[in-house]
Design an enzyme around this catalytic site. Structure first.
Site, PDB file in Angstrom:
ATOM      1  NE  ARG A  25      -4.133  -1.721   0.207  1.00 39.25           N
ATOM      2  CZ  ARG A  25      -4.140  -2.998  -0.169  1.00 39.25           C
ATOM      3  NH1 ARG A  25      -3.083  -3.531  -0.746  1.00 39.25           N
ATOM      4  NH2 ARG A  25      -5.220  -3.738   0.019  1.00 39.25           N
ATOM      5  CD  GLU A  54      -5.608   0.868   2.386  1.00 34.97           C
ATOM      6  OE1 GLU A  54      -6.568   1.206   1.673  1.00 34.97           O
ATOM      7  OE2 GLU A  54      -5.268  -0.313   2.565  1.00 34.97           O
ATOM      8  CB  SER A  91      -8.525  -1.637   4.233  1.00 33.79           C
ATOM      9  OG  SER A  91      -8.827  -2.915   3.752  1.00 33.79           O
TER      10      SER A  91
END
Ligand code: EPU
Length: 340
Positions: free
Chosen positions: A166, A336, A240
């Protein structure tokens, strides 16, 4: 086509959390040339810019002061097709899921594990989207971006993008300094299915399919995601909300002594990825609400807008969840999405 500046634009429908925010100024760009024009523009060029794709990884806690650049560059084309791979060039404004569907409709498998991920192609490299055993990094040949200082179009090969979990150069050194205009994806031949992820393996074992084709994997991923993850069109969310934390073996073993049922995955470098959803669940936060924001009842990694929540309310909930995990496990969860 000339650039058109829109003022006082409502961003509620332009972010998947559906939180209210207004842009003082917004410009839509539909070609790489327009992006360069924007940078060279005597007035607009010097203004700080906030790049928005599908708005599925941005949480507005206030009205953005920067000029919002909405990237709407279309186009999908095959640029190379040889015995080793098919390479496609995709405009940054194309919807990610629409692209995955297009590849399968054109007999070009290789992206099916990444089906049903919201957002645009241009946003995909920024956080190196990943799911069900595949990451974007596994398929990137190169990324084109306009440098916001010089106005030049640069091409970065996959190595230069510094992809991580990520993470990428676009989130680090190039954050706020470039606008991705197109992404070239390499679909290797012969196609090999990626079936290692537990949820997928379970799905095919259950339906009794030993060697699924790409379309069956696409359908399975969509089905699993739909069952687990709330649809942003129904319940505002950004997928998420936290990254799965990575810890070393010592820390993982210490936690394991107290919590033998913890879910963790060994990484190649000897570290372990812990399932943040499990940690949050174990703190009793799954399904809990704080005002109009809540932890999703089906997946503890997803924070949702129950209706009318502000970005600040969602961050208050996120901080409470993070504090609960920190005090129980000594682990600090990382957000995130970008908080603006
Ligand atoms: N779990 C719980 N409680 C829950 C949900 C999950 O305990 O409420 C546990 C389960 O044991 C499960 C484990 O957590 O086995 C992992 O859950 P899951 O397989 O759903 O994956 P994840 O690690 O939570 C990651 C990505 C998702 C991606 C899935 C599938 C991150 C931050 N998230 O989730 O990506 O779809 O794997 O590959 O890495 C996203 O980034 O927005 C996203 C949805």
């Amino acid at each position: 086509m000339d650039l058109r500046l829109e003022t006082d634009v409502d961003l509620t429908s332009l972010n998947s959390f559906g939180v209210p925010a207004r842009a003082r100024a917004l410009v839509r760009v539909r070609t790489p040339r327009q992006v360069r024009q924007l940078v060279d523009h005597p007035d607009l060029g010097v203004r700080p810019k906030l790049v928005l794709g599908g708005g599925s990884n941005t949480l507005f806690v206030k009205h953005p002061e920067s000029m919002v650049v909405k990237v709407e560059i279309p186009g999908i084309s095959v640029v190379r097709d040889d015995t080793a791979a098919t390479v496609i060039d995709v405009g940054a404004g194309v919807g990610w899921h629409a692209l995955v569907a297009w590849t399968l409709d054109h007999g070009l498998p290789g992206l099916e594990n990444l089906a049903c991920i919201p957002g645009t192609v241009g946003a995909a490299p920024v956080q190196n989207i990943g799911a069900y055993g595949l990451e974007l990094a596994d398929r990137v040949e190169s990324v084109d971006a306009v440098d916001l200082t010089t106005g030049r179009l640069v091409t970065l090969d996959a190595g230069a993008c510094r992809f991580g979990y990520r993470d990428s150069l676009f989130k680090q050194a190039l954050a706020g300094k470039s606008i991705i205009t197109s992404v070239r994806l390499r679909l290797p031949k012969p196609w090999t299915p990626v079936l290692g992820y537990a949820d997928l393996a379970r799905h095919f074992a259950r339906i009794g399919v030993a060697a699924p084709d790409a379309r069956q994997i696409f359908d399975a991923v969509c089905e699993i995601r739909r069952a687990k993850l709330p649809d942003p069109a129904v319940l505002g969310n950004a997928g998420s909300f936290f990254k799965n934390p990575v810890v070393n073996r010592t820390i993982r073993n210490e936690i394991l002594e107290d919590f033998p049922e913890i879910v963790s995955y060994p990484l190649e470098d000897g570290n372990f990825k812990l399932a943040a959803a499990w940690l949050i669940d174990a703190c009793g936060w799954k399904g809990r609400a704080l005002g109009r924001a809540a932890v999703d009842a089906h997946h503890a990694l997803v924070l949702v807008n129950r209706g009318g929540a502000s970005g600040a309310e969602i961050v208050t909930l996120a901080d409470a969840v993070r504090e609960a995990v920190r005090s129980k496990f000594g682990i600090s969860l990382e957000f995130e999405p970008f908080v603006v």
